[in-house]
Design a protein around this motif. Sequence first.
Motif, short mmCIF file in Angstrom:
data_model
loop_
_atom_site.label_atom_id
_atom_site.label_comp_id
_atom_site.label_asym_id
_atom_site.label_seq_id
_atom_site.Cartn_x
_atom_site.Cartn_y
_atom_site.Cartn_z
N ASP A 23 60.16 23.05 -45.78
CA ASP A 23 59.73 21.77 -46.36
C ASP A 23 58.52 21.89 -47.28
O ASP A 23 58.18 20.94 -47.98
N ASP A 24 57.84 23.04 -47.28
CA ASP A 24 56.65 23.23 -48.09
C ASP A 24 57.05 23.61 -49.51
O ASP A 24 57.26 24.79 -49.83
N SER A 25 57.15 22.62 -50.35
CA SER A 25 57.61 22.85 -51.73
C SER A 25 56.59 23.59 -52.59
O SER A 25 56.93 24.11 -53.65
N ASP A 26 55.34 23.64 -52.15
CA ASP A 26 54.29 24.31 -52.91
C ASP A 26 54.19 25.81 -52.62
O ASP A 26 53.46 26.53 -53.29
N MET A 27 54.91 26.28 -51.60
CA MET A 27 54.81 27.68 -51.20
C MET A 27 55.62 28.57 -52.15
O MET A 27 56.81 28.33 -52.35
N PRO A 28 54.98 29.59 -52.72
CA PRO A 28 55.70 30.53 -53.59
C PRO A 28 56.79 31.28 -52.80
O PRO A 28 56.66 31.49 -51.59
N ASP A 29 57.84 31.67 -53.50
CA ASP A 29 58.99 32.30 -52.84
C ASP A 29 58.62 33.57 -52.07
O ASP A 29 59.11 33.78 -50.96
N ASP A 30 57.77 34.43 -52.65
CA ASP A 30 57.40 35.67 -51.94
C ASP A 30 56.61 35.37 -50.68
O ASP A 30 56.79 36.02 -49.65
N GLU A 31 55.75 34.36 -50.73
CA GLU A 31 55.00 33.96 -49.55
C GLU A 31 55.94 33.33 -48.50
O GLU A 31 55.77 33.54 -47.30
N ARG A 32 56.93 32.60 -48.96
CA ARG A 32 57.90 31.96 -48.06
C ARG A 32 58.66 33.03 -47.26
O ARG A 32 58.84 32.92 -46.06
N VAL A 33 59.10 34.08 -47.96
CA VAL A 33 59.84 35.16 -47.29
C VAL A 33 58.96 35.82 -46.24
O VAL A 33 59.39 36.06 -45.11
N HIS A 34 57.71 36.08 -46.60
CA HIS A 34 56.77 36.69 -45.65
C HIS A 34 56.55 35.77 -44.44
O HIS A 34 56.58 36.22 -43.29
N ALA A 35 56.36 34.48 -44.68
CA ALA A 35 56.12 33.53 -43.60
C ALA A 35 57.34 33.41 -42.69
O ALA A 35 57.20 33.38 -41.46
N GLU A 36 58.51 33.36 -43.27
CA GLU A 36 59.74 33.27 -42.47
C GLU A 36 59.90 34.49 -41.57
O GLU A 36 60.26 34.36 -40.39
#
Length: 101
Positions: A23-36
Amino acid sequence: MELVLEVDDADAVTKAALRRIADDSDMPDDERVHAENAVTEDTAEALAYLVDPFDLVSEVPEVELAQASWSSEHIDYDPDSPEWDLDEDDVDEDEEEEAAG
């Protein structure tokens, strides 16, 4: 402050964290992958995405959050055990401060 949590359903915590990340639309894709990856591998990381330390204390008068950090470990918690007397540490610290002061 010390907080002990019992997680009854680690999968539910992980899924909730993954939803928050999605749901965090501001999160960059590379950071999203790391967070997931992080929340999938570690329930403590999932909790870190769900619980904001600032939100925990922001309404407490005369308290300002200076620093917050997460650490976790899996333990066998027995609230009836004398090892879990949470006030014990506070008494020792108070006595040390009085002796030094």
